[in-house]
Write a protein that holds these residues in place. Sequence first.
Motif, mmCIF file in Angstrom:
data_model
loop_
_atom_site.group_PDB
_atom_site.id
_atom_site.type_symbol
_atom_site.label_atom_id
_atom_site.label_comp_id
_atom_site.label_asym_id
_atom_site.label_seq_id
_atom_site.Cartn_x
_atom_site.Cartn_y
_atom_site.Cartn_z
ATOM 1 N N GLU A 22 0.853 -1.183 0.000
ATOM 2 C CA GLU A 22 0.000 0.000 0.000
ATOM 3 C C GLU A 22 0.889 1.232 0.000
ATOM 4 N N LEU A 23 0.670 2.116 -0.968
ATOM 5 C CA LEU A 23 1.440 3.349 -1.002
ATOM 6 C C LEU A 23 0.981 4.275 0.117
ATOM 7 N N THR A 24 1.926 4.925 0.762
ATOM 8 C CA THR A 24 1.587 5.915 1.776
ATOM 9 C C THR A 24 1.130 7.191 1.064
ATOM 10 N N GLU A 25 0.543 8.095 1.811
ATOM 11 C CA GLU A 25 0.130 9.377 1.223
ATOM 12 C C GLU A 25 1.338 10.094 0.624
ATOM 13 N N GLU A 26 2.473 10.006 1.292
ATOM 14 C CA GLU A 26 3.694 10.639 0.803
ATOM 15 C C GLU A 26 4.131 10.039 -0.541
ATOM 16 N N GLN A 27 3.986 8.717 -0.692
ATOM 17 C CA GLN A 27 4.395 8.032 -1.918
ATOM 18 C C GLN A 27 3.397 8.246 -3.053
ATOM 19 N N LYS A 28 2.134 8.449 -2.724
ATOM 20 C CA LYS A 28 1.102 8.587 -3.762
ATOM 21 C C LYS A 28 1.318 9.802 -4.657
#
Length: 158
Positions: A22-28
């Motif tokens: 699952e991508l984090t908000e930072e990675q998205k």
Amino acid sequence: MRIAALALAASFLASPLAFGFELTEEQKGPWNALEEQVALDMKKDLKSEMRYLHPKACFWGDRSPAPQSLSAKNISYYEKWLEGQDEIIAHNMIPVSVVVVDDVAIINFYLHILTKDDTGEQDEMIIRGHNTWKKEQDRWLLLATYNTKVKTDEDDED
């Protein structure tokens, strides 16, 4: 042909298992920018794609002996090169890693591209991508890319 179709189907089904995180908000943020930039490239919409490219971007891959800059000459060449490419009928991106440090993101991914030539023959190509993105003025911009084609058994037969 059936093998390519089965391989593509397997990649769609297996990708969440092999690379399922699952991508984090930072990675998205940078990942979404990459997906949009690639989608525009697949549509051969270079004019719209330019808004995702950093002015100092450099591009490197299997067919480049050295990194290419975002010069008018290289853009013109790429536009002409795109004109001769087979129709892209589908693509799928699979994240391998997305590392974000402050305003820089390094993204590794696989890009599956399904094309169809003038005779209706379909072909799949898999690209291993390594991108560096930089956030400027709240926008992620592609700063550097090194992409290589994944060799398959079919490549050995050619």
